[in-house]
Design an enzyme around this catalytic site. Sequence first.
Site, PDB file in Angstrom:
ATOM      1  N   ARG A 149      47.187  60.442  -5.633  1.00 21.98           N
ATOM      2  CA  ARG A 149      46.873  59.848  -4.340  1.00 21.98           C
ATOM      3  C   ARG A 149      45.541  59.118  -4.430  1.00 21.98           C
ATOM      4  O   ARG A 149      44.602  59.585  -5.068  1.00 21.98           O
ATOM      5  CB  ARG A 149      46.780  60.926  -3.252  1.00 21.98           C
ATOM      6  CG  ARG A 149      48.131  61.379  -2.710  1.00 21.98           C
ATOM      7  CD  ARG A 149      47.969  62.425  -1.630  1.00 21.98           C
ATOM      8  NE  ARG A 149      47.382  63.633  -2.160  1.00 21.98           N
ATOM      9  CZ  ARG A 149      46.126  63.996  -2.004  1.00 21.98           C
ATOM     10  NH1 ARG A 149      45.296  63.254  -1.298  1.00 21.98           N
ATOM     11  NH2 ARG A 149      45.679  65.115  -2.533  1.00 21.98           N
ATOM     12  N   TYR A 161      53.419  55.912  -6.302  1.00 25.72           N
ATOM     13  CA  TYR A 161      53.208  57.322  -6.646  1.00 25.72           C
ATOM     14  C   TYR A 161      53.328  58.275  -5.448  1.00 25.72           C
ATOM     15  O   TYR A 161      52.697  58.064  -4.409  1.00 25.72           O
ATOM     16  CB  TYR A 161      51.819  57.534  -7.280  1.00 25.72           C
ATOM     17  CG  TYR A 161      51.561  59.004  -7.434  1.00 25.72           C
ATOM     18  CD1 TYR A 161      52.152  59.708  -8.483  1.00 25.72           C
ATOM     19  CD2 TYR A 161      50.867  59.714  -6.457  1.00 25.72           C
ATOM     20  CE1 TYR A 161      52.028  61.075  -8.564  1.00 25.72           C
ATOM     21  CE2 TYR A 161      50.733  61.090  -6.543  1.00 25.72           C
ATOM     22  CZ  TYR A 161      51.313  61.761  -7.595  1.00 25.72           C
ATOM     23  OH  TYR A 161      51.208  63.117  -7.656  1.00 25.72           O
ATOM     24  N   LYS A 211      52.690  63.630   3.019  1.00 24.42           N
ATOM     25  CA  LYS A 211      51.322  63.711   3.540  1.00 24.42           C
ATOM     26  C   LYS A 211      51.120  62.783   4.735  1.00 24.42           C
ATOM     27  O   LYS A 211      50.440  63.120   5.688  1.00 24.42           O
ATOM     28  CB  LYS A 211      50.319  63.353   2.447  1.00 24.42           C
ATOM     29  CG  LYS A 211      50.430  64.200   1.205  1.00 24.42           C
ATOM     30  CD  LYS A 211      50.165  65.643   1.484  1.00 24.42           C
ATOM     31  CE  LYS A 211      50.516  66.438   0.273  1.00 24.42           C
ATOM     32  NZ  LYS A 211      49.856  67.585  -0.089  1.00 24.42           N
ATOM     33  N   HIS A 261      48.237  71.834   5.758  1.00 22.42           N
ATOM     34  CA  HIS A 261      48.486  71.733   4.314  1.00 22.42           C
ATOM     35  C   HIS A 261      48.628  73.155   3.772  1.00 22.42           C
ATOM     36  O   HIS A 261      47.728  73.674   3.108  1.00 22.42           O
ATOM     37  CB  HIS A 261      47.307  71.009   3.671  1.00 22.42           C
ATOM     38  CG  HIS A 261      47.517  70.625   2.236  1.00 22.42           C
ATOM     39  ND1 HIS A 261      46.487  70.376   1.368  1.00 22.42           N
ATOM     40  CD2 HIS A 261      48.654  70.427   1.515  1.00 22.42           C
ATOM     41  CE1 HIS A 261      46.963  70.045   0.176  1.00 22.42           C
ATOM     42  NE2 HIS A 261      48.274  70.079   0.237  1.00 22.42           N
ATOM     43  N   SER A 310      44.776  70.541  -2.906  1.00 19.15           N
ATOM     44  CA  SER A 310      45.757  70.076  -3.875  1.00 19.15           C
ATOM     45  C   SER A 310      45.485  70.661  -5.254  1.00 19.15           C
ATOM     46  O   SER A 310      44.334  70.718  -5.699  1.00 19.15           O
ATOM     47  CB  SER A 310      45.717  68.553  -3.948  1.00 19.15           C
ATOM     48  OG  SER A 310      45.969  68.030  -2.671  1.00 19.15           O
ATOM     49  N   CYS A 355      45.666  73.714  -6.278  1.00 14.37           N
ATOM     50  CA  CYS A 355      44.918  74.982  -6.255  1.00 14.37           C
ATOM     51  C   CYS A 355      45.831  76.186  -6.094  1.00 14.37           C
ATOM     52  O   CYS A 355      45.378  77.267  -5.723  1.00 14.37           O
ATOM     53  CB  CYS A 355      43.868  74.958  -5.162  1.00 14.37           C
ATOM     54  SG  CYS A 355      42.479  73.882  -5.567  1.00 14.37           S
ATOM     55  N   ASP A 375      53.872  73.443   0.554  1.00 19.49           N
ATOM     56  CA  ASP A 375      52.852  72.413   0.754  1.00 19.49           C
ATOM     57  C   ASP A 375      52.480  72.169   2.217  1.00 19.49           C
ATOM     58  O   ASP A 375      51.339  71.881   2.510  1.00 19.49           O
ATOM     59  CB  ASP A 375      53.324  71.096   0.123  1.00 19.49           C
ATOM     60  CG  ASP A 375      52.191  70.139  -0.196  1.00 19.49           C
ATOM     61  OD1 ASP A 375      51.168  70.592  -0.731  1.00 19.49           O
ATOM     62  OD2 ASP A 375      52.323  68.938   0.111  1.00 19.49           O
ATOM     63  N   ARG A 415      54.484  65.455 -12.249  1.00 23.71           N
ATOM     64  CA  ARG A 415      55.091  66.272 -11.184  1.00 23.71           C
ATOM     65  C   ARG A 415      56.603  66.386 -11.344  1.00 23.71           C
ATOM     66  O   ARG A 415      57.238  65.562 -11.991  1.00 23.71           O
ATOM     67  CB  ARG A 415      54.795  65.646  -9.827  1.00 23.71           C
ATOM     68  CG  ARG A 415      53.295  65.571  -9.501  1.00 23.71           C
ATOM     69  CD  ARG A 415      52.955  66.315  -8.255  1.00 23.71           C
ATOM     70  NE  ARG A 415      51.513  66.444  -8.081  1.00 23.71           N
ATOM     71  CZ  ARG A 415      50.948  67.306  -7.238  1.00 23.71           C
ATOM     72  NH1 ARG A 415      51.698  68.090  -6.496  1.00 23.71           N
ATOM     73  NH2 ARG A 415      49.641  67.383  -7.132  1.00 23.71           N
TER      74      ARG A 415
HETATM   75  P1  GTP Z   1      49.625  70.412  -4.672  1.00 22.79           P
HETATM   76  O1  GTP Z   1      51.061  70.218  -4.953  1.00 22.79           O
HETATM   77  O2  GTP Z   1      48.764  69.341  -5.276  1.00 22.79           O
HETATM   78  O3  GTP Z   1      49.322  70.552  -3.209  1.00 22.79           O
HETATM   79  O4  GTP Z   1      49.127  71.716  -5.490  1.00 22.79           O
HETATM   80  P2  GTP Z   1      49.363  73.282  -5.298  1.00 22.79           P
HETATM   81  O5  GTP Z   1      48.322  73.818  -4.375  1.00 22.79           O
HETATM   82  O6  GTP Z   1      50.768  73.565  -4.957  1.00 22.79           O
HETATM   83  O7  GTP Z   1      49.005  73.857  -6.765  1.00 22.79           O
HETATM   84  P3  GTP Z   1      49.923  74.507  -7.904  1.00 22.79           P
HETATM   85  O8  GTP Z   1      50.567  75.778  -7.475  1.00 22.79           O
HETATM   86  O9  GTP Z   1      50.816  73.463  -8.432  1.00 22.79           O
HETATM   87  O10 GTP Z   1      48.842  74.895  -9.007  1.00 22.79           O
HETATM   88  C1  GTP Z   1      48.020  73.941  -9.628  1.00 22.79           C
HETATM   89  C2  GTP Z   1      47.360  74.480 -10.852  1.00 22.79           C
HETATM   90  O11 GTP Z   1      46.711  75.730 -10.601  1.00 22.79           O
HETATM   91  C3  GTP Z   1      48.336  74.731 -11.987  1.00 22.79           C
HETATM   92  O12 GTP Z   1      47.790  74.219 -13.166  1.00 22.79           O
HETATM   93  C4  GTP Z   1      48.448  76.226 -12.064  1.00 22.79           C
HETATM   94  O13 GTP Z   1      48.709  76.639 -13.373  1.00 22.79           O
HETATM   95  C5  GTP Z   1      47.092  76.701 -11.557  1.00 22.79           C
HETATM   96  N1  GTP Z   1      47.176  78.018 -10.875  1.00 22.79           N
HETATM   97  C6  GTP Z   1      48.031  78.349  -9.880  1.00 22.79           C
HETATM   98  N2  GTP Z   1      47.874  79.632  -9.500  1.00 22.79           N
HETATM   99  C7  GTP Z   1      46.861  80.131 -10.247  1.00 22.79           C
HETATM  100  C8  GTP Z   1      46.206  81.406 -10.315  1.00 22.79           C
HETATM  101  O14 GTP Z   1      46.511  82.342  -9.586  1.00 22.79           O
HETATM  102  N3  GTP Z   1      45.217  81.532 -11.232  1.00 22.79           N
HETATM  103  C9  GTP Z   1      44.837  80.508 -12.037  1.00 22.79           C
HETATM  104  N4  GTP Z   1      43.852  80.726 -12.891  1.00 22.79           N
HETATM  105  N5  GTP Z   1      45.435  79.295 -12.007  1.00 22.79           N
HETATM  106  C10 GTP Z   1      46.427  79.099 -11.124  1.00 22.79           C
HETATM  107  C1  SPV Z   2      48.842  66.954  -3.067  1.00 23.66           C
HETATM  108  O1  SPV Z   2      48.124  66.190  -3.702  1.00 23.66           O
HETATM  109  O2  SPV Z   2      48.377  67.782  -2.233  1.00 23.66           O
HETATM  110  C2  SPV Z   2      50.286  66.947  -3.299  1.00 23.66           C
HETATM  111  C3  SPV Z   2      50.852  65.899  -4.132  1.00 23.66           C
HETATM  112  O3  SPV Z   2      50.974  67.796  -2.767  1.00 23.66           O
HETATM  113  S1  SPV Z   2      51.056  64.404  -3.277  1.00 23.66           S
HETATM  114  O4  SPV Z   2      52.385  64.409  -2.698  1.00 23.66           O
HETATM  115  O5  SPV Z   2      50.916  63.338  -4.227  1.00 23.66           O
HETATM  116  O6  SPV Z   2      50.092  64.286  -2.227  1.00 23.66           O
HETATM  117 MN    MN Z   3      49.706  69.290  -1.515  1.00 29.14          MN
END
Ligand code: GTP
Ligand code: SPV
Ligand code: MN
Length: 590
Positions: free
Chosen positions: A67, A195, A204, A224, A246, A248, A275, A373
Site C-alpha cells: 500500500r 496491488y 481497506k 482493523h 499490518s 503484526c 483483518d 501475499r
Molecule cells: P496484514 O494482513 O498486513 O494486516 O497482517 P497481519 O496482521 O494479518 O499479520 P500476519 O498474521 O500475516 O503476520 C505477519 C508476520 O508476523 C508474519 O511474518 C508472521 O510470521 C509474524 N508473526 C505472526 N504471529 C507471530 C507471533 O506470535 N510471534 C512472532 N514472533 N511472529 C509472529
Molecule cells: C494490510 O496492509 O493491512 C493488509 C494488506 O491487510 S492490504 O490489503 O494490502 O492493505
Molecule cells: Mn490488514
Amino acid sequence: MHKELEKWINKCASMCRPDAIVIIDGQEEQKRQLEKEAFSTGEIIKLNQEKLPGCIYHRTHPNDVARTEHLTYICTKKKKDAGPNNSWMSPGTAYRKAKSIFKDSMKGRTMYVIPFSMGPVGSPFSRIGVELSDSIYVVLNMLIMAKVGKDVLDYLGKDGEFTKCLHGKADLDVNRRLILHFPEDNTIWSVGSGYGGNVLLGKKCLSLRIASFLAKNEGWLAEHMLILGIEKPNGRIEYIAGAFPSACGKTNLAMLLPPEALSKKGYRIWTVGDDIAWMRVDSDGALWAINPETGFFGVLPGTNWETNYNAMMTIQKNAIYTNALLKPDHTVWWEGGDGPPPEKGIDWMGRPWKPGMVDKDGKPVTGANPNARFTAPISQCPSASFRLEHHHGVPISAIMFGGRRASLAPLIYESFNWQHGVYAGATMASERTAAQYGKQGEVRRDPMAMLPFCGYNMVDYLSHWLVMGKKMKKTPKIFFVNWFRRDKKGEFIWPGFRENLRILNWILDRCEGNVEAIRTPLGYTPIYEDVDMDGLDFPKDKWAELFYIDKDEWKNELKERKAFFDIFGNKLPEELLEEHKAFKERLKSL
Ligand code: GTP
Ligand code: SPV
Ligand code: MN
C-alpha cells in the site's frame, strides 16, 4: 436496472474509454473465461494443477508491491474533517487530478463491473459496493474477498445505496498513482496501481476508510481487527476481536492451531475474520461483530506448516499467489516457507533466481517479495467459524490491541476499564513492516492500528470510541498484547504463534472472573501460575523478562505519547488526557 448505477457506469466509461464493459455475474464459467484470457496475455500464470488445483500466480509491477500510504488521500470538503493524520486533498482538486490520469486509460482494455457485498447479502450490518476495474487480477481477487455477482445486483434493486468504486491501472507509474476517498460522496477512486489494498476497493478503502466515516455518523465501529472464537473444553465459545497493525500477526492469530496439550484438553479455535471487523451494539446491549470479507489476503513470507497450519491448508487450492517465487514445476516458494529454498526459480520480479544471490550492495536477493501475499476463501480454512453467514455475527467478550515492540511493552496487560483501554489503544505504537512503504522497523504511533485506515479526523475517532463504551450495557474488557518483545541477543522472548492461545485463555479467565491478577502501573498482568503452560517449557525468569517495566524507557514513552497527543491540540478528549496524567502518576510510584 438501477438508474444511478447505469448513469455512473456510463460516466466512468466516457472518461476511461474502455473497448468493452463486462458485468461480473459471480458464476464459475465467467471466472474460468477470464482466467483463460489472463493466461493468454501473461497477466496471470497457471500453477501446477495437480499440486495446486485451481491456483494461479501473479506478479505486480516492481514499484507496486505494498500500500502506498503517501499517495492515499481523504478528500473531504473541509481539511479539518480529514484530520492531522491523513493526507488531504479537496474533492475538486482530487477529481481533477485523477480524471487527467483516468482519461482514455482503458482504451484497448475491458472495464469490469464488479457488484459486491461486504457482509452477508441482506444483513443490516452489510454494505454494497460496485467496483469498476480494468484488471482481471482485481476481478479474480474480488471474487474471493467479497460476495460478488448477480445476487448483489438483485438486492440493490432499482435504487439501493452503494459505494462507487472506480479503479484503473493506467500506466502503473508511481508518479501518477492516487488512492482517493470521498466519504461525503460515498466514492473511491484508485488509479495507477495494481496491488492489493490499493485496488481491492472493498477492503481497506470501503470496509475501513469509508466505513469508519459511516460508522461514526451511524453509531457503530469499523475496525482493523481479526475476530476469533475460542472453544473451551466445556463447549462454550467466546469471541475476541483484536487490532494489530499490518503484518503484526492478525492472520496468524485468527486461525491459530491450539498447542497439542491444549488441543487434547478440548480447546478449539474458530476463525471469523483476519483483518476487518464491523461492530455494533445489538438489541441485547452487547457488542457484536461481523467480518465483512469472505477471503484472506495474507502475508506469505513466514507462513509454513509449522507456524500456520490452517493457512497452509487454506491455500492448497483455489488460491491466488502474488509476488512469490515461481518454481520450475510451477509451484511456489517464499522465504520462511516450507523446506529448503529450491535450487532455482523465477523471482517475484520475473528474473532467474538462485539461493544465495546478493545484490550489488551485497544484500541477499529474496525470491519472494517480503510483502508477497495469498488470496484464498475463508470457507477453505479448516477452522472457519460456522457463524460466518450469521447476519449479526458474533458477540465480542474482549478486545485486544497490540503492536510490534522489541522492548517496552509487556506480553500482555488488562486495562482497568473501557476508558483506560481506549487510552491504551490510542497510544499504540508499532515498528513499520513490509506491508507499507517507508523505513522498516521504525516505531510509529498507530492508534487502534487505524492510522492508515481512519477515513476522518482521528481525534473524532477516539471520541467515538469513548462514546461507544457508554452505549453498551456491558463493555468488553480491553487488553494489550505484544508478541514481539526481544531479549538482549535480539531473539523473541515469547514463542508466539500457537502458544498465544495460552494468553487468550487467560483473557477469557479474566472475563469470567476466574483468576486474580497483578496490579501494575500499566494495568493488570497475569500471575505466572494462572497461565496454562502445559506442554511448554517456559521458565519463570523468562516470564519476568516479558513483564519487566523499565521506568526510564516508559518515561520516554510518556513524552512521545504526549507529543502525539499534542498533534490534536485542544481537541483531544479530556478523558484521554486524564488517563495520561493518571498513568504518569502511577509510574512515579514504581
Ligand atoms: P496484514 O494482513 O498486513 O494486516 O497482517 P497481519 O496482521 O494479518 O499479520 P500476519 O498474521 O500475516 O503476520 C505477519 C508476520 O508476523 C508474519 O511474518 C508472521 O510470521 C509474524 N508473526 C505472526 N504471529 C507471530 C507471533 O506470535 N510471534 C512472532 N514472533 N511472529 C509472529
Ligand atoms: C494490510 O496492509 O493491512 C493488509 C494488506 O491487510 S492490504 O490489503 O494490502 O492493505
Ligand atoms: Mn490488514
